[in-house]
Design a protein around this motif. Structure first.
Motif, PDB file in Angstrom:
ATOM      1  N   LYS A  78       0.814  -1.226   0.000  1.00 43.26           N
ATOM      2  CA  LYS A  78       0.000   0.000   0.000  1.00 43.26           C
ATOM      3  C   LYS A  78       0.845   1.274   0.000  1.00 43.26           C
ATOM      4  O   LYS A  78       0.476   2.284   0.599  1.00 43.26           O
ATOM      5  CB  LYS A  78      -0.956   0.030   1.218  1.00 43.26           C
ATOM      6  CG  LYS A  78      -1.813  -1.206   1.407  1.00 43.26           C
ATOM      7  CD  LYS A  78      -2.732  -1.450   0.245  1.00 43.26           C
ATOM      8  CE  LYS A  78      -3.610  -2.674   0.472  1.00 43.26           C
ATOM      9  NZ  LYS A  78      -4.320  -3.104  -0.745  1.00 43.26           N
ATOM     10  N   LYS A  79       1.950   1.222  -0.715  1.00 43.24           N
ATOM     11  CA  LYS A  79       2.824   2.390  -0.766  1.00 43.24           C
ATOM     12  C   LYS A  79       3.425   2.552  -2.154  1.00 43.24           C
ATOM     13  O   LYS A  79       3.756   1.577  -2.823  1.00 43.24           O
ATOM     14  CB  LYS A  79       3.971   2.270   0.261  1.00 43.24           C
ATOM     15  CG  LYS A  79       3.546   2.488   1.696  1.00 43.24           C
ATOM     16  CD  LYS A  79       4.747   2.453   2.621  1.00 43.24           C
ATOM     17  CE  LYS A  79       4.344   2.687   4.072  1.00 43.24           C
ATOM     18  NZ  LYS A  79       5.519   2.656   4.989  1.00 43.24           N
ATOM     19  N   ASN A  80       3.567   3.818  -2.564  1.00 40.28           N
ATOM     20  CA  ASN A  80       4.285   4.166  -3.781  1.00 40.28           C
ATOM     21  C   ASN A  80       4.534   5.662  -3.742  1.00 40.28           C
ATOM     22  O   ASN A  80       3.668   6.440  -3.316  1.00 40.28           O
ATOM     23  CB  ASN A  80       3.476   3.795  -5.029  1.00 40.28           C
ATOM     24  CG  ASN A  80       4.199   4.132  -6.313  1.00 40.28           C
ATOM     25  OD1 ASN A  80       4.218   5.283  -6.750  1.00 40.28           O
ATOM     26  ND2 ASN A  80       4.830   3.122  -6.933  1.00 40.28           N
ATOM     27  N   LYS A  81       5.698   6.091  -4.214  1.00 37.04           N
ATOM     28  CA  LYS A  81       6.082   7.506  -4.119  1.00 37.04           C
ATOM     29  C   LYS A  81       5.140   8.436  -4.880  1.00 37.04           C
ATOM     30  O   LYS A  81       5.021   9.622  -4.568  1.00 37.04           O
ATOM     31  CB  LYS A  81       7.506   7.697  -4.635  1.00 37.04           C
ATOM     32  CG  LYS A  81       7.671   7.397  -6.130  1.00 37.04           C
ATOM     33  CD  LYS A  81       9.096   7.607  -6.600  1.00 37.04           C
ATOM     34  CE  LYS A  81       9.231   7.336  -8.109  1.00 37.04           C
ATOM     35  NZ  LYS A  81      10.613   7.537  -8.584  1.00 37.04           N
ATOM     36  N   TRP A  82       4.445   7.874  -5.906  1.00 40.71           N
ATOM     37  CA  TRP A  82       3.585   8.709  -6.730  1.00 40.71           C
ATOM     38  C   TRP A  82       2.204   8.941  -6.110  1.00 40.71           C
ATOM     39  O   TRP A  82       1.527   9.917  -6.496  1.00 40.71           O
ATOM     40  CB  TRP A  82       3.408   8.086  -8.114  1.00 40.71           C
ATOM     41  CG  TRP A  82       4.610   8.178  -8.997  1.00 40.71           C
ATOM     42  CD1 TRP A  82       5.479   7.186  -9.327  1.00 40.71           C
ATOM     43  CD2 TRP A  82       5.078   9.351  -9.675  1.00 40.71           C
ATOM     44  NE1 TRP A  82       6.457   7.640 -10.159  1.00 40.71           N
ATOM     45  CE2 TRP A  82       6.234   8.976 -10.405  1.00 40.71           C
ATOM     46  CE3 TRP A  82       4.646  10.677  -9.750  1.00 40.71           C
ATOM     47  CZ2 TRP A  82       6.947   9.876 -11.184  1.00 40.71           C
ATOM     48  CZ3 TRP A  82       5.366  11.562 -10.535  1.00 40.71           C
ATOM     49  CH2 TRP A  82       6.492  11.176 -11.233  1.00 40.71           C
ATOM     50  N   LEU A  83       1.759   8.081  -5.227  1.00 38.06           N
ATOM     51  CA  LEU A  83       0.368   8.162  -4.746  1.00 38.06           C
ATOM     52  C   LEU A  83       0.023   9.507  -4.092  1.00 38.06           C
ATOM     53  O   LEU A  83      -1.031  10.082  -4.394  1.00 38.06           O
ATOM     54  CB  LEU A  83       0.052   6.995  -3.809  1.00 38.06           C
ATOM     55  CG  LEU A  83      -0.003   5.610  -4.476  1.00 38.06           C
ATOM     56  CD1 LEU A  83      -0.281   4.524  -3.440  1.00 38.06           C
ATOM     57  CD2 LEU A  83      -1.063   5.578  -5.573  1.00 38.06           C
ATOM     58  N   PRO A  84       0.860  10.056  -3.190  1.00 35.53           N
ATOM     59  CA  PRO A  84       0.533  11.376  -2.616  1.00 35.53           C
ATOM     60  C   PRO A  84       0.454  12.468  -3.682  1.00 35.53           C
ATOM     61  O   PRO A  84      -0.393  13.363  -3.607  1.00 35.53           O
ATOM     62  CB  PRO A  84       1.677  11.635  -1.626  1.00 35.53           C
ATOM     63  CG  PRO A  84       2.239  10.282  -1.311  1.00 35.53           C
ATOM     64  CD  PRO A  84       2.079   9.488  -2.569  1.00 35.53           C
ATOM     65  N   LYS A  85       1.337  12.395  -4.687  1.00 29.88           N
ATOM     66  CA  LYS A  85       1.339  13.401  -5.748  1.00 29.88           C
ATOM     67  C   LYS A  85       0.080  13.286  -6.608  1.00 29.88           C
ATOM     68  O   LYS A  85      -0.504  14.298  -7.008  1.00 29.88           O
ATOM     69  CB  LYS A  85       2.591  13.237  -6.619  1.00 29.88           C
ATOM     70  CG  LYS A  85       3.898  13.443  -5.872  1.00 29.88           C
ATOM     71  CD  LYS A  85       5.104  13.142  -6.765  1.00 29.88           C
ATOM     72  CE  LYS A  85       6.405  13.231  -5.987  1.00 29.88           C
ATOM     73  NZ  LYS A  85       7.569  12.877  -6.830  1.00 29.88           N
ATOM     74  N   ILE A  86      -0.324  12.051  -6.893  1.00 25.82           N
ATOM     75  CA  ILE A  86      -1.541  11.840  -7.679  1.00 25.82           C
ATOM     76  C   ILE A  86      -2.755  12.346  -6.912  1.00 25.82           C
ATOM     77  O   ILE A  86      -3.625  13.025  -7.477  1.00 25.82           O
ATOM     78  CB  ILE A  86      -1.709  10.341  -8.028  1.00 25.82           C
ATOM     79  CG1 ILE A  86      -0.587   9.880  -8.959  1.00 25.82           C
ATOM     80  CG2 ILE A  86      -3.069  10.082  -8.674  1.00 25.82           C
ATOM     81  CD1 ILE A  86      -0.540   8.379  -9.171  1.00 25.82           C
ATOM     82  N   HIS A  87      -2.797  12.040  -5.621  1.00 28.87           N
ATOM     83  CA  HIS A  87      -3.921  12.490  -4.784  1.00 28.87           C
ATOM     84  C   HIS A  87      -4.006  14.017  -4.780  1.00 28.87           C
ATOM     85  O   HIS A  87      -5.095  14.594  -4.932  1.00 28.87           O
ATOM     86  CB  HIS A  87      -3.761  11.962  -3.362  1.00 28.87           C
ATOM     87  CG  HIS A  87      -4.881  12.355  -2.445  1.00 28.87           C
ATOM     88  ND1 HIS A  87      -4.834  13.483  -1.646  1.00 28.87           N
ATOM     89  CD2 HIS A  87      -6.100  11.794  -2.225  1.00 28.87           C
ATOM     90  CE1 HIS A  87      -5.956  13.586  -0.972  1.00 28.87           C
ATOM     91  NE2 HIS A  87      -6.742  12.577  -1.299  1.00 28.87           N
TER      92      HIS A  87
END
Length: 375
Positions: free
Chosen positions: A216-225
């Motif tokens: 449940k982690k990836n560096k892009w997820l916060p940026k996409i959100h």
């Protein structure tokens, strides 16, 4: 819901997974409505419970229709690739699953040679906004021509002028129409005069590697959100085509159960989120012959719900006998009878002004249907 994205992001793989699971869930050979359109049963424990209680010969869940739309590329709004054909397909659906590639895989070529979800999000949104801008400009030209031909009898309404002025400003800034603030009158004008794409609800699906999905982690997820919140909003669901395929391909029951316990499939959430994004709910009819979920728009009145079963039922509607699902489950004791619900005062008689609630169990009383008089 239309599945949208750049080429090679996992759209068709997701669509195929939904298709395969639908075929199994429905217990009959899967029927593809068209080569790229399928219907997926909406998973619901309430429906399963009612089927278990009545065990009727006929059961039918609610369905979400999903369309696999071929990949868009930069310049599609100007005809690049099969551009305008793809955009017209998007125009035809009610909502959008926007699949964005987050996974790294040297064997799967990215259309822009590198993985950058934010760039990809910008590309798709830019193409959709450009197409909407074209539609708005055509609508303005059509209205202006009609006014000109009227020779002074008609003029453009202030609401039309205010709506189109705001539309042009928003779309020229590559912002979706749904991000704007609109009056009721402007919404009516937009819906009546234009079939815009960026008014549609969007659910964003971030396709991760198996490892990233499980942890449940990836560096892009916060940026996409953050990007989503700044560009009209929407729900973000991380998923992994590779993991879902592995789970589906695992045939050993014990191994499959262990996988699902450690990391459950996200496909049910994708389906139910898409269904709710379209502002849909369903009510149940339940009896010895059939348990069925009937889809209506949220806010539908009882006669409108009756019309979903048969168009004449709305015209001859007398009343609706209604039990909420939770009341039925709590009070029925696992039995088919509505008597305990009636005894508790939870079985209600409702008229034409009743607003149907999600999960209602309804029995409609219908008057005599008169045949049209012969001339």
């Amino acid at each position: 819901m239309g599945v949208v994205g750049l080429p090679n992001v996992g759209k068709s793989s997701l669509f195929n997974l939904l298709t395969e699971q639908s075929a199994a869930a429905e217990n009959f050979p899967f029927c593809t409505i068209e080569p790229n359109e399928a219907r997926c049963p909406v998973p619901d424990e309430r429906y399963d419970y009612l089927c278990g209680i009545w065990n009727p010969p006929s059961t039918q869940p609610a369905y979400l229709f999903v369309t696999d739309i071929a990949g868009l590329i930069k310049g599609a709004s100007e005809g690049a690739g099969l551009g305008n054909a793809f955009l017209s397909h998007i125009q035809a659906v009610d909502g959008i699953y926007h699949v964005v590639r987050v996974f790294e895989d040297t064997e799967v070529v990215h259309v822009d040679d590198s993985v950058d979800p934010i760039r990809d999000l910008e590309t798709i949104q830019s193409e959709l906004c450009k197409k909407d801008l074209e539609i708005v400009k055509k609508a303005i030209a059509t209205e202006e021509l009609a006014v000109k031909k009227s020779q002074g009898k008609f003029k453009l309404s202030p609401t039309f002028l205010s709506a189109t002025e705001k539309l042009l400003k928003i779309l020229e800034n590559n912002e979706p129409v749904r991000s704007g603030d609109w009056t009721t009158g402007e919404v009516e004008i937009i819906n009546e005069k234009m079939r815009l794409i960026t008014t549609k609800p969007i659910t964003y699906l971030a396709n991760l590697t198996q490892a990233d999905f499980i942890r449940k982690k990836n560096k892009w997820l916060p940026k996409i959100h953050a990007w989503i919140q700044n560009h009209g909003g929407g729900t973000l669901i991380p998923f992994s085509v590779d993991y879902e395929q592995k789970l589906w391909d695992t045939k050993d029951p014990e191994e499959k159960a262990k996988l699902a316990k450690d990391c459950p499939s996200i496909l049910p959430k994708i389906i139910t989120t898409g269904y709710k994004a379209l502002n849909l709910i369903y009510f149940f009819t339940a009896g010895e012959k059939e348990v069925r979920a009937w889809t209506v728009y949220n806010g539908a009145l009882a006669p409108e719900a009756a019309s979903v079963i048969h168009t004449d039922f709305g015209k001859a509607f007398i009343k609706a006998e209604v039990a909420g699902f939770e009341d039925f489950k709590e009070l029925s004791g696992g039995q088919k009878s509505m008597a305990p619900i009636k005894a508790a005062g939870k079985y209600k008689i409702e008229g034409k002004s009743y607003v149907v609630k999600d999960g209602d169990i309804i029995y409609f009383q219908i008057g005599q249907l008169t045949a049209p008089k012969k001339k």
